[in-house]
Design an enzyme around this catalytic site. Sequence first.
Site, mmCIF file in Angstrom:
data_model
loop_
_atom_site.group_PDB
_atom_site.id
_atom_site.type_symbol
_atom_site.label_atom_id
_atom_site.label_comp_id
_atom_site.label_asym_id
_atom_site.label_seq_id
_atom_site.Cartn_x
_atom_site.Cartn_y
_atom_site.Cartn_z
ATOM 1 N N ASP A 82 0.788 -1.188 0.205
ATOM 2 C CA ASP A 82 -0.135 0.030 -0.094
ATOM 3 C C ASP A 82 0.769 1.212 0.029
ATOM 4 O OD1 ASP A 82 -3.022 1.091 0.592
ATOM 5 O OD2 ASP A 82 -1.577 2.170 1.684
ATOM 6 N N GLU A 110 -4.861 2.149 -4.012
ATOM 7 C CA GLU A 110 -3.507 2.325 -4.018
ATOM 8 C C GLU A 110 -2.916 1.012 -3.472
ATOM 9 O OE1 GLU A 110 -4.754 4.424 -0.196
ATOM 10 O OE2 GLU A 110 -5.510 4.090 -2.164
ATOM 11 N N ASP A 122 -2.106 9.357 -10.173
ATOM 12 C CA ASP A 122 -1.954 8.388 -11.359
ATOM 13 C C ASP A 122 -0.531 8.133 -11.710
ATOM 14 O OD1 ASP A 122 -4.643 8.310 -11.207
ATOM 15 O OD2 ASP A 122 -5.111 9.374 -12.928
ATOM 16 N N HIS A 171 -5.316 14.341 -8.523
ATOM 17 C CA HIS A 171 -5.165 13.047 -9.093
ATOM 18 C C HIS A 171 -4.566 12.571 -10.251
ATOM 19 C CE1 HIS A 171 -8.625 13.633 -6.390
ATOM 20 N NE2 HIS A 171 -8.668 12.215 -6.302
ATOM 21 N N ASN A 206 -2.659 12.851 -3.277
ATOM 22 C CA ASN A 206 -3.786 13.242 -4.318
ATOM 23 C C ASN A 206 -4.476 14.834 -3.868
ATOM 24 O OD1 ASN A 206 -4.179 11.328 -6.070
ATOM 25 N ND2 ASN A 206 -5.634 10.095 -4.700
#
Length: 293
Positions: A162, A205, A179, A175, A170
Amino acid sequence: MEKKLAAWGYEVVVAENGNAALQILQSDDPPRLALLDWIMPDLEGVEVCRIVRRKKEEPYTYIILLTSLQRDQDIITGMEAGADDYITKPFKHHELRLRLRAGRRIIELQNELLTARDMFRTKASRDYLTGLWNHGEIVEILTRELSRAKRESSCVAVIMADIDLFKKINDTHGHLAGDVVLRSAARKMHSMMRSYDFIGRYGGEEFLVILPECNLEYAYAFAERLRLSVGCDSIDTPEGVIPITLSFGVAASGNTQLQDVYSLVNAADKALYRAKENGRNRVEVAPFDGAMT
């Protein structure tokens, strides 16, 4: 006929008998179009056709039977054997050329369908953002690997990974930058896998790594290598350079309590949450019959 076919632009492979024809059609790179005489030495063309069709292999070979037999029943026999077309002898060369052109068009259409099928298969099994296996596919892979491990009395290890503080990434950078971070982390971890390991995006994630034939100690060491590799370099995004770390939870199926997908993933997930609670950027393992804690 060989000269005519070559003049029409075909690359011709000649078989002197039925057995030779069968070997050619069952080779690793068989012709996509085949002209088979019905009556051949060793093995008749209709029998060659039956054997080829029984295999149901790809890519498909379009088969035209050449025959002097003209009874309706003979034609039906040839088509039921798997022939795509037939020409009765004697025949005109322009007729053969037209039949071959039709066969080639069908092969081209099939190639387009196979390409579309493979594309849809990829879309159905891959995560759109990272290119890794998606949630459903990675769980299915784990199910198969666990079944295989039980049959072979071996072990499967899993790693839940994770990205730490991903929501903050973010919120701070947007965002699109998030990505880029996801793709970069996925690419780095994927590059470290053995050829028979698997990694998928489990959700958000989180990533799930499957290590066949691995015990807990090896999986722990591998997770440490992943942690150090991904965390050693910051990620360059359109919003600037972003440092990241990952937390990991490790479990292995050798534990008598971890013999199914749910319990194994759940154990790795709990170990991951312990890694988060203990400060992040670390590896924690699920208990393994007291071997590691």
